[in-house]
Design a protein around this motif. Structure first.
Motif, PDB file in Angstrom:
ATOM      1  N   MET A  39      43.091  15.444 -78.092  1.00  0.00           N
ATOM      2  CA  MET A  39      42.136  15.172 -79.178  1.00  0.00           C
ATOM      3  C   MET A  39      42.868  14.529 -80.370  1.00  0.00           C
ATOM      4  O   MET A  39      42.393  13.568 -80.965  1.00  0.00           O
ATOM      5  N   TYR A  40      44.055  15.067 -80.709  1.00  0.00           N
ATOM      6  CA  TYR A  40      44.837  14.464 -81.801  1.00  0.00           C
ATOM      7  C   TYR A  40      45.322  13.063 -81.413  1.00  0.00           C
ATOM      8  O   TYR A  40      45.381  12.164 -82.239  1.00  0.00           O
ATOM      9  N   ARG A  41      45.637  12.897 -80.145  1.00  0.00           N
ATOM     10  CA  ARG A  41      46.066  11.569 -79.674  1.00  0.00           C
ATOM     11  C   ARG A  41      44.914  10.569 -79.780  1.00  0.00           C
ATOM     12  O   ARG A  41      45.117   9.401 -80.135  1.00  0.00           O
ATOM     13  N   ALA A  42      43.689  11.025 -79.462  1.00  0.00           N
ATOM     14  CA  ALA A  42      42.518  10.137 -79.532  1.00  0.00           C
ATOM     15  C   ALA A  42      42.282   9.691 -80.981  1.00  0.00           C
ATOM     16  O   ALA A  42      42.013   8.504 -81.238  1.00  0.00           O
ATOM     17  N   CYS A  70      34.173   9.641 -84.493  1.00  0.00           N
ATOM     18  CA  CYS A  70      34.924   9.822 -83.244  1.00  0.00           C
ATOM     19  C   CYS A  70      34.289  10.938 -82.431  1.00  0.00           C
ATOM     20  O   CYS A  70      34.322  12.099 -82.839  1.00  0.00           O
ATOM     21  N   ASN A  71      33.739  10.600 -81.288  1.00  0.00           N
ATOM     22  CA  ASN A  71      33.190  11.632 -80.414  1.00  0.00           C
ATOM     23  C   ASN A  71      34.129  11.778 -79.214  1.00  0.00           C
ATOM     24  O   ASN A  71      34.233  10.874 -78.393  1.00  0.00           O
ATOM     25  N   ILE A  72      34.830  12.913 -79.174  1.00  0.00           N
ATOM     26  CA  ILE A  72      35.825  13.104 -78.105  1.00  0.00           C
ATOM     27  C   ILE A  72      35.290  14.095 -77.069  1.00  0.00           C
ATOM     28  O   ILE A  72      34.897  15.209 -77.424  1.00  0.00           O
ATOM     29  N   THR A  73      35.294  13.674 -75.827  1.00  0.00           N
ATOM     30  CA  THR A  73      34.862  14.566 -74.741  1.00  0.00           C
ATOM     31  C   THR A  73      35.859  14.442 -73.585  1.00  0.00           C
ATOM     32  O   THR A  73      36.775  13.608 -73.636  1.00  0.00           O
ATOM     33  N   ASN A  86      34.194   8.047 -77.705  1.00  0.00           N
ATOM     34  CA  ASN A  86      32.958   7.271 -77.867  1.00  0.00           C
ATOM     35  C   ASN A  86      32.581   6.514 -76.591  1.00  0.00           C
ATOM     36  O   ASN A  86      32.316   5.317 -76.616  1.00  0.00           O
ATOM     37  N   GLY A  87      32.641   7.218 -75.485  1.00  0.00           N
ATOM     38  CA  GLY A  87      32.211   6.647 -74.208  1.00  0.00           C
ATOM     39  C   GLY A  87      33.286   5.856 -73.463  1.00  0.00           C
ATOM     40  O   GLY A  87      33.097   5.477 -72.319  1.00  0.00           O
ATOM     41  N   GLU A  88      34.445   5.625 -74.104  1.00  0.00           N
ATOM     42  CA  GLU A  88      35.515   4.838 -73.449  1.00  0.00           C
ATOM     43  C   GLU A  88      36.608   5.754 -72.894  1.00  0.00           C
ATOM     44  O   GLU A  88      37.074   6.657 -73.596  1.00  0.00           O
ATOM     45  N   ASP A  89      37.002   5.521 -71.656  1.00  0.00           N
ATOM     46  CA  ASP A  89      38.080   6.301 -71.057  1.00  0.00           C
ATOM     47  C   ASP A  89      39.420   5.808 -71.633  1.00  0.00           C
ATOM     48  O   ASP A  89      39.849   4.693 -71.361  1.00  0.00           O
ATOM     49  N   ILE A  90      40.057   6.653 -72.458  1.00  0.00           N
ATOM     50  CA  ILE A  90      41.292   6.233 -73.145  1.00  0.00           C
ATOM     51  C   ILE A  90      42.514   6.963 -72.590  1.00  0.00           C
ATOM     52  O   ILE A  90      43.591   6.943 -73.199  1.00  0.00           O
ATOM     53  N   GLU A  91      42.341   7.644 -71.443  1.00  0.00           N
ATOM     54  CA  GLU A  91      43.392   8.515 -70.928  1.00  0.00           C
ATOM     55  C   GLU A  91      44.774   7.841 -70.856  1.00  0.00           C
ATOM     56  O   GLU A  91      45.758   8.379 -71.345  1.00  0.00           O
ATOM     57  N   SER A  92      44.827   6.646 -70.241  1.00  0.00           N
ATOM     58  CA  SER A  92      46.165   6.061 -70.072  1.00  0.00           C
ATOM     59  C   SER A  92      46.712   5.564 -71.412  1.00  0.00           C
ATOM     60  O   SER A  92      47.924   5.611 -71.648  1.00  0.00           O
TER      61      SER A  92
END
Ligand code: DC
Length: 229
Positions: A39-42, A70-73, A86-92
């Motif tokens: 979450m902090y990384r996002a 920022c909506n983090i899920t 916000n709907g975007e996969d930011i994992e990598s």
């Protein structure tokens, strides 16, 4: 008979293997896993993208609006948990050394911590959760029934981080990783809000010489002694 669900709070140093452990325990006992570092990384990624944060500065006046937008899920993708912003996969994108460093800087700000702590407390309202981070047992859920504080020797943590980054295609050298880890440890333990501390009730676990399997056995036993399952 359905047992009462508990909250499991796992805190510890960077690259102590706490996320791997928390994830495996959650899977094993059928609980939800929340990686608060992600979450902090996002938030850090969003700050970097929008220019709110550079290598040397943070424009704090822009943070209230940025945090609200920022909506983090989390979502399961091919058997792994991915972070969604916000709907975007930011994992990598959030697993790089530079986003990790930015997260360490941004997480020192009280306004950021306040927003993240509130979001994390909402996620744990119905219990049945394993959450890992730095302040989970001390600030987010001091009432958590099971608390664990994880560490390993700096050399071993540096080796683990090096392998992790190499697996992701980065090529850092060992000195760089050791220095980065030392900086991060300092920032995590010295910030004025929510510093990394062991709650007096937390089980102290040095996993320098334990395999992930051995840790899971240990934690599963500890969980059973508390939750009765
Ligand atoms: O666990 P991690 O390396 O993914 O965390 C990234 C950064 O976020 C780390 O430098 C410390 C910070 N963090 C925090 O301040 N509080 C948490 N609960 C989790 C992470």
């Amino acid at each position: 008979m359905e047992r009462n669900k508990i909250i499991v709070a796992i805190d510890g140093y960077s690259s102590s293997g706490k996320s791997t452990m928390a994830k495996r325990l959650a899977g094993d006992v059928g609980y939800v896993y929340v990686d608060t570092g992600a979450m902090y990384r996002a938030i850090a990624l969003q700050c970097m993208r929008s220019g709110v944060m550079t290598d040397t500065t943070i424009d704090e006046t822009k943070l209230p609006v940025l945090l609200q937008t920022c909506n983090i899920t989390f979502q399961r993708v091919a058997g792994a948990q991915h972070t969604i912003l916000n709907g975007e996969d930011i994992e990598s994108q959030i697993r790089t050394l530079s986003v990790g460093n930015a997260a360490s800087r941004i997480s020192a700000l009280p306004i950021v911590r306040e927003a993240m702590v509130k979001a994390q407390q909402r996620m744990g309202e119905s219990k049945g959760i394993v959450m890992d981070g730095r302040d989970i047992g001390t600030v987010v859920f001091p009432q958590a029934e099971m608390k664990v504080f994880v560490t390993a020797s700096p050399d071993i943590r540096a080796q683990r981080r090096l392998l992790e980054l190499q697996a992701k295609g980065e090529q850092p050298n060992l000195e760089e990783v050791v220095a980065d880890l030392a900086d991060r440890d300092y920032r995590d333990t010295h910030r004025s809000v929510g510093p990394l501390r062991r709650h007096p009730d937390a089980l102290y676990l040095d996993n320098s010489y334990l395999t992930p399997e051995e840790q899971l056995i240990l934690l599963r036993l500890y969980f059973k002694s508390i939750a009765g399952e």
